[in-house]
Each structure stands twice: as C-alpha cells, then as structure tokens.
Scaffold this active site. Sequence first.
Site, PDB file in Angstrom:
ATOM      1  N   ALA A  65       0.869  -1.165   0.000  1.00  0.00           N
ATOM      2  CA  ALA A  65       0.000   0.000   0.000  1.00  0.00           C
ATOM      3  C   ALA A  65       0.914   1.225   0.000  1.00  0.00           C
ATOM      4  O   ALA A  65       2.076   1.145   0.415  1.00  0.00           O
ATOM      5  CB  ALA A  65      -0.871  -0.025   1.238  1.00  0.00           C
ATOM      6  N   GLY A 108       0.610  -4.865   0.935  1.00  0.00           N
ATOM      7  CA  GLY A 108      -0.588  -4.873   0.088  1.00  0.00           C
ATOM      8  C   GLY A 108      -0.347  -5.542  -1.256  1.00  0.00           C
ATOM      9  O   GLY A 108      -1.266  -6.103  -1.856  1.00  0.00           O
ATOM     10  N   GLU A 111      -0.753  -9.075  -0.670  1.00  0.00           N
ATOM     11  CA  GLU A 111      -2.178  -9.307  -0.370  1.00  0.00           C
ATOM     12  C   GLU A 111      -3.020  -9.313  -1.649  1.00  0.00           C
ATOM     13  O   GLU A 111      -3.924 -10.139  -1.806  1.00  0.00           O
ATOM     14  CB  GLU A 111      -2.670  -8.242   0.615  1.00  0.00           C
ATOM     15  CG  GLU A 111      -1.981  -8.403   1.970  1.00  0.00           C
ATOM     16  CD  GLU A 111      -2.319  -7.290   2.952  1.00  0.00           C
ATOM     17  OE1 GLU A 111      -1.921  -6.133   2.693  1.00  0.00           O
ATOM     18  OE2 GLU A 111      -2.968  -7.558   3.962  1.00  0.00           O
ATOM     19  N   GLU A 131       4.678  -5.152   7.140  1.00  0.00           N
ATOM     20  CA  GLU A 131       3.986  -4.050   7.820  1.00  0.00           C
ATOM     21  C   GLU A 131       4.479  -3.834   9.244  1.00  0.00           C
ATOM     22  O   GLU A 131       4.483  -2.723   9.759  1.00  0.00           O
ATOM     23  CB  GLU A 131       2.466  -4.304   7.837  1.00  0.00           C
ATOM     24  CG  GLU A 131       1.782  -4.173   6.488  1.00  0.00           C
ATOM     25  CD  GLU A 131       1.712  -5.465   5.680  1.00  0.00           C
ATOM     26  OE1 GLU A 131       2.489  -6.414   5.976  1.00  0.00           O
ATOM     27  OE2 GLU A 131       0.884  -5.537   4.765  1.00  0.00           O
TER      28      GLU A 131
END
Length: 257
Positions: A65, A108, A111, A131
């Site tokens: 992300a 992300g 993911e 993260e």
Amino acid sequence: MSYETILVEQRGAVTLVTLNRPQALNALNSQVLSELLGAMRAFDADPSQGCAVLTGSEKAFAAGADIKEMQAQGFADMYGHDFFAGWDVFTRTRKPIIAAVSGFALGGGCEVAMMCDFILAADTAKFGQPEIKLAVTPGMGGSQRLARAVGKAKAMEMCLTGRMMGAEEAERAGLVSRVVPAAELVEDAVKTAATIASMAPLAVKANKEMVNAAFETTLAQGVAFERRLFHAMFGTADQSEGMAAFVEKRPGNWTGK
Ligand code: CO8
C-alpha cells in the site's frame, strides 16, 4: 477507458492488466484501487473476455500500500472511511484472475496477489508482509490468506519478522502454483489464461466459485455445494456439447449457455 496508473490490453480473450507506477514500485494508492476496480468490472462484464492476468514490472509486482498516502492518516480517517474496503470488491470478480508476480510483492502487493485466483511467480519474485516494520499489520487480508496458503508457522514468522520469501520457498509452501524464468512470466501467464478462457464460460465460473468455497465452509458443506453446482452444469447447453464433442472426438464449440 483511459487510466493513469494501470495499463489494460486485450490479447484475444485475455485481459492483461499491468500496474504502472514505476516511480513508486507500483505502490497501491486510492487511484490504483479505483482504476483497477473499473478495469475488473469492465473485464467481468465483457463476454469476449474469459480470464485476466494482473502483473507489475520486472522489479516490483507492487511494493505495498502507498505508505506516503497512509502516513498522515489517523484512526478516524481509516476507520471512518473503511480505508481499502474497496479491495473486497476486487475479490468478487467472477471470472478468474491470475497474478503474475516478478520482483517485490510486499504488504498490500502480496495481499493483492493472494486475492487473485492463483499466483504464477518469476524466479525473481519476493513475497513478504513487512507491515510490522512500520508498526502496523496487514490490512487487506494478508494475515488470513497467507495463513490459509502456507500454514500458521510460516505466516506467523513472516508477519512477525517481516522477512521476505523467495519464489522457490513460496512454491514449496504452496503460495504459488509454479515458478518460471522472469523473462517468460507474462507470456506464460497469458498462455495459461488463454487456456482457461478457451473453456466453457459457465464451467469456469463454477470451478472458481467452488474452489473458493473451500476456504469459507466446512468440508461437508463444501462437498454439498460442489455437488449442487455439478448438478447445475447438467442444465447447460455447453455440458451437452462438451460430452458430445468428447464422444465424437472433436473440440467443443461453446455458447456460454
Ligand atoms: N509506498 C510508497 N512508496 C513506496 C513504497 C510504498 N509501499 N515502496 C517503495 N516506494 C517508493 C520509495 O519511497 C521510492 O520513492 P522515492 O524515489 O521518491 O524515494 C521508490 O518507491 C523506490 O523505492 P526504494 O528506493 O526504496 O527502492 P529499493 O530498491 O531501495 O527498495 C523495497 C525496494 C525493499 C521494496 C523498498 O522500497 C521498501 O521496503 N518498500 C516498502 C515495502 C513495505 O513496507 N510495504 C508494506 C507497506 S504497508 C502495507 O502494504 C499495508 C497494507 C494494508 C493496508 C490496509 C489499510 C487499511
């Protein structure tokens, strides 16, 4: 439709979507999410398209992300806007999506690769949920999908240490279906997608739906769900055609009915 952060190309019945923010190693910001959802909606609705490939660059599928977008956000922004809940919509795409991963698939990025139906990895692929190094946690399903894909021990170690897993380890652990040389990744993924797109469209959707059900149900419920969908296939014209084609030793000619 024109996009700024992704490239979309149709190769026959295959939609090839390439994440295209090279300056940020394809970090996933709100614009990427909204453009990708638009592209996937169009793909799902287009009867000429049977399977999609989602890829990035040679260096990065996606490095996570967008940290710079998240940096200034507080709890009220995140919770209030249910930040990134839109990615759930991506997982509701009914036609199959193959993730073709080269280089970094982190946070992300890992993911989103796991939200696809399966992952083909280049030998250069590196997967991770780093993260924790930012004092946060996965937020787009990483802890849940990674644990289901590779088991508790490896998922826990990766989430708690943030270490990356290379392509060979990822294949051994069951995170990826196959590893291919980086130079052949996209062509291999498109060829695999073309094979899927050449199958009867209702059977493709049913197969995807039932394998995904395995992660949401008990074994007995999943087996019953499979049997009902199997029975339902016998209400389709393509089932009659597929079995006739086998008996007559010719390729099937699908109508999608
Ligand atoms: N976000 C924003 N920018 C990024 C990101 C990112 N995730 N990753 C890389 N970039 C940018 C860098 O800032 C740099 O930009 P600039 O040149 O302007 O400084 C550019 O991309 C190139 O990156 P590097 O110079 O760092 O390249 P290296 O080859 O040296 O390193 C790495 C590559 C190892 C991939 C490194 O960039 C890195 O560690 N990136 C961050 C990886 C990471 O921590 N990802 C997890 C992010 S958090 C997350 O994904 C949470 C998901 C759930 C959110 C759900 C919310 C509800």
